[in-house]
Design an enzyme around this catalytic site. Structure first.
Site, PDB file in Angstrom:
ATOM      1  N   CYS A  52     -35.219  35.963  28.967  1.00 41.87           N
ATOM      2  CA  CYS A  52     -35.987  36.206  30.249  1.00 41.87           C
ATOM      3  C   CYS A  52     -34.937  36.796  31.294  1.00 41.87           C
ATOM      4  O   CYS A  52     -35.179  37.297  32.306  1.00 41.87           O
ATOM      5  CB  CYS A  52     -36.451  34.984  30.815  1.00 41.87           C
ATOM      6  SG  CYS A  52     -37.898  34.316  29.802  1.00 41.87           S
ATOM      7  N   LYS A  65     -42.286  25.707  35.900  1.00 40.87           N
ATOM      8  CA  LYS A  65     -42.659  26.389  34.595  1.00 40.87           C
ATOM      9  C   LYS A  65     -41.763  25.627  33.562  1.00 40.87           C
ATOM     10  O   LYS A  65     -40.274  25.712  33.561  1.00 40.87           O
ATOM     11  CB  LYS A  65     -42.271  27.843  34.399  1.00 40.87           C
ATOM     12  CG  LYS A  65     -42.489  28.436  33.134  1.00 40.87           C
ATOM     13  CD  LYS A  65     -42.140  29.870  32.976  1.00 40.87           C
ATOM     14  CE  LYS A  65     -42.635  30.383  31.735  1.00 40.87           C
ATOM     15  NZ  LYS A  65     -42.218  31.907  31.578  1.00 40.87           N
ATOM     16  N   ARG A  93     -35.137  28.518  25.441  1.00 47.95           N
ATOM     17  CA  ARG A  93     -35.312  28.924  26.963  1.00 47.95           C
ATOM     18  C   ARG A  93     -35.035  27.652  27.632  1.00 47.95           C
ATOM     19  O   ARG A  93     -35.270  27.495  29.108  1.00 47.95           O
ATOM     20  CB  ARG A  93     -36.753  29.275  27.303  1.00 47.95           C
ATOM     21  CG  ARG A  93     -37.205  30.762  26.441  1.00 47.95           C
ATOM     22  CD  ARG A  93     -38.053  31.581  27.618  1.00 47.95           C
ATOM     23  NE  ARG A  93     -38.847  32.285  26.712  1.00 47.95           N
ATOM     24  CZ  ARG A  93     -38.615  33.471  25.955  1.00 47.95           C
ATOM     25  NH1 ARG A  93     -37.485  33.946  26.192  1.00 47.95           N
ATOM     26  NH2 ARG A  93     -39.518  34.064  25.564  1.00 47.95           N
ATOM     27  N   LYS A 119     -47.075  25.332  34.946  1.00 45.44           N
ATOM     28  CA  LYS A 119     -47.500  26.183  33.789  1.00 45.44           C
ATOM     29  C   LYS A 119     -46.780  25.319  32.602  1.00 45.44           C
ATOM     30  O   LYS A 119     -45.469  24.961  32.947  1.00 45.44           O
ATOM     31  CB  LYS A 119     -46.809  27.620  33.874  1.00 45.44           C
ATOM     32  CG  LYS A 119     -46.818  28.275  32.359  1.00 45.44           C
ATOM     33  CD  LYS A 119     -46.268  29.749  32.791  1.00 45.44           C
ATOM     34  CE  LYS A 119     -46.306  30.144  31.261  1.00 45.44           C
ATOM     35  NZ  LYS A 119     -45.854  31.386  31.079  1.00 45.44           N
TER      36      LYS A 119
HETATM   37  C1  PBG Z   1     -42.673  35.307  30.181  1.00 40.58           C
HETATM   38  C2  PBG Z   1     -44.049  34.397  30.093  1.00 40.58           C
HETATM   39  C3  PBG Z   1     -44.139  33.689  29.194  1.00 40.58           C
HETATM   40  C4  PBG Z   1     -45.666  33.078  29.234  1.00 40.58           C
HETATM   41  C5  PBG Z   1     -46.035  33.806  30.625  1.00 40.58           C
HETATM   42  N1  PBG Z   1     -45.133  34.554  31.031  1.00 40.58           N
HETATM   43  C6  PBG Z   1     -43.712  32.989  27.687  1.00 40.58           C
HETATM   44  C7  PBG Z   1     -42.274  32.246  27.978  1.00 40.58           C
HETATM   45  O1  PBG Z   1     -41.968  31.773  28.968  1.00 40.58           O
HETATM   46  O2  PBG Z   1     -41.833  31.926  26.615  1.00 40.58           O
HETATM   47  C8  PBG Z   1     -46.493  32.174  28.547  1.00 40.58           C
HETATM   48  C9  PBG Z   1     -47.900  32.296  28.848  1.00 40.58           C
HETATM   49  C10 PBG Z   1     -48.780  31.725  27.688  1.00 40.58           C
HETATM   50  O3  PBG Z   1     -48.384  31.033  26.608  1.00 40.58           O
HETATM   51  O4  PBG Z   1     -49.782  31.974  27.818  1.00 40.58           O
HETATM   52  N2  PBG Z   1     -41.592  34.760  30.509  1.00 40.58           N
END
Ligand code: PBG
Length: 325
Positions: A129, A194, A216, A247
């Site tokens: 990211c 997140k 990550r 999230k």
């Molecule tokens: C981008 C991002 C991700 C998701 C939303 N924005 C993937 C991640 O962080 O690996 C996941 C959304 C989903 O699983 O529906 N960083």
């Protein structure tokens, strides 16, 4: 006490039950995620997310009209670029996939709220990211690219930006660049909390953003932590976030509830790809009633305290809500 109070009295029929219902889902508080790909006339189902498609820009107007018809007033955009590089430069390209998609949507369906995910993982060849310096995702070097990306979205006409990268300090960096460029009225919905979650699996297929090395965990949160969620939220609010997001959603209902209690900003929850896929898969096997489990799940997120839900079920749920009117 018995039989002075009989809870069953108020459950006797549908009218009574709806009279005392505490929580309601409504289509205009659901955000529908869209995956946009280059090319023309493309509409490809994502294998691990039945019913969700990667679509090309020319298909967006149709999608937007369908959402609006169902009462869904917001979408969030994810883009798959033509090509990727080490710095994720496609994320802020003037005529990049998202910038083009925003213009198309604002042109064809101006009343639809267009939110953009601000992150580099779909645009970097290594899938992280942020940019890599000395084998690490470099926080401060990434901030500048994220800010440029958010600005390019605003310039293309986005109504709101949603940074999902989890770099420290990105909300203030984005707020600053937006303000300097006369976009002080564009709100930031920050993915404040997140987690480094395995529930993102199907999304990484959808957006082609699986990290090519490592994971990550050095930037997304440890699933074991909840006090840290409050610290992350406090930081993002201090930096200028307008809406805070948690999230994933269902595995983190306790976090949604705590954030709701502690802060007064609107709270969003992302019901993520893996949470969607599990319900779809079990329903396909005939092991659960998919529609009822969908509604119960979304209600649980609302009941926990989310005002807004980002979900791949948005259209399915909105159809049901509409049919009841
Ligand atoms: C981008 C991002 C991700 C998701 C939303 N924005 C993937 C991640 O962080 O690996 C996941 C959304 C989903 O699983 O529906 N960083």
């Amino acid at each position: 006490m018995f039989p002075d109070y009989r809870p069953r009295r108020l459950r006797k029929n549908a009218a009574l039950r709806s009279l005392i219902r505490e929580t309601h889902l409504c289509a205009d508080q659901l955000i529908y995620p869209l995956f946009v790909v280059p090319g023309k006339n493309r509409r490809e189902e994502i294998v691990s997310m039945p019913g969700v498609y990667r679509i090309s820009v020319d298909q967006l107007a149709k999608e937007a009209k369908e959402c609006l018809h169902l009462g869904i007033t917001s979408v969030i955009l994810f883009g798959l670029p033509e090509k990727k590089d080490g710095m994720g430069s496609g994320a802020h390209a003037k005529n990049g996939i998202i910038q083009t998609a925003i213009k198309e949507l604002k042109n064809k369906a101006p009343e639809l709220l267009v939110i953009t995910d601000v992150c580099l993982c779909e645009y970097t060849d290594h899938g992280h990211c942020g940019c890599i310096i000395n084998n690490d995702v470099d926080n401060d070097a990434t901030l500048e690219i994220l800010a440029k990306t958010a600005l390019s979205h605003a310039q293309a006409g986005a109504d709101m930006v949603a940074p999902s990268d989890m770099m420290d300090g990105r909300v203030s960096e984005i707020r600053a660049i937006l303000d300097e460029n006369n976009f002080d009225s564009i709100p930031i919905m920050s993915y404040a909390v997140k987690y480094a979650s395995a529930f993102y699996g199907p999304f990484r297929e959808a957006a082609d953003c699986e990290p090519q090395f490592g994971d990550r965990r050095s930037y997304q949160m440890d699933p074991a932590n909840s006090r840290e969620a409050l610290r992350e939220t406090t930081l993002d609010i201090d930096e200028g976030a307008d809406i805070i997001m948690v999230k994933p959603a269902v595995a983190y209902l306790d976090i949604i509830s705590r954030i709701r209690d502690e802060f007064d900003l609107p709270v969003a929850a992302y019901h993520v790809s893996g949470e969607y896929a599990m319900i779809k898969a079990a329903a396909e096997k005939g092991w659960i009633d998919g529609e009822r489990v969908m509604e119960e799940t979304l209600l649980s997120i609302k009941r926990a305290g989310a005002d807004i839900i980002l979900t791949y079920f948005a259209k399915d749920m909105a159809k049901i809500l509409r049919s009841r009117r």
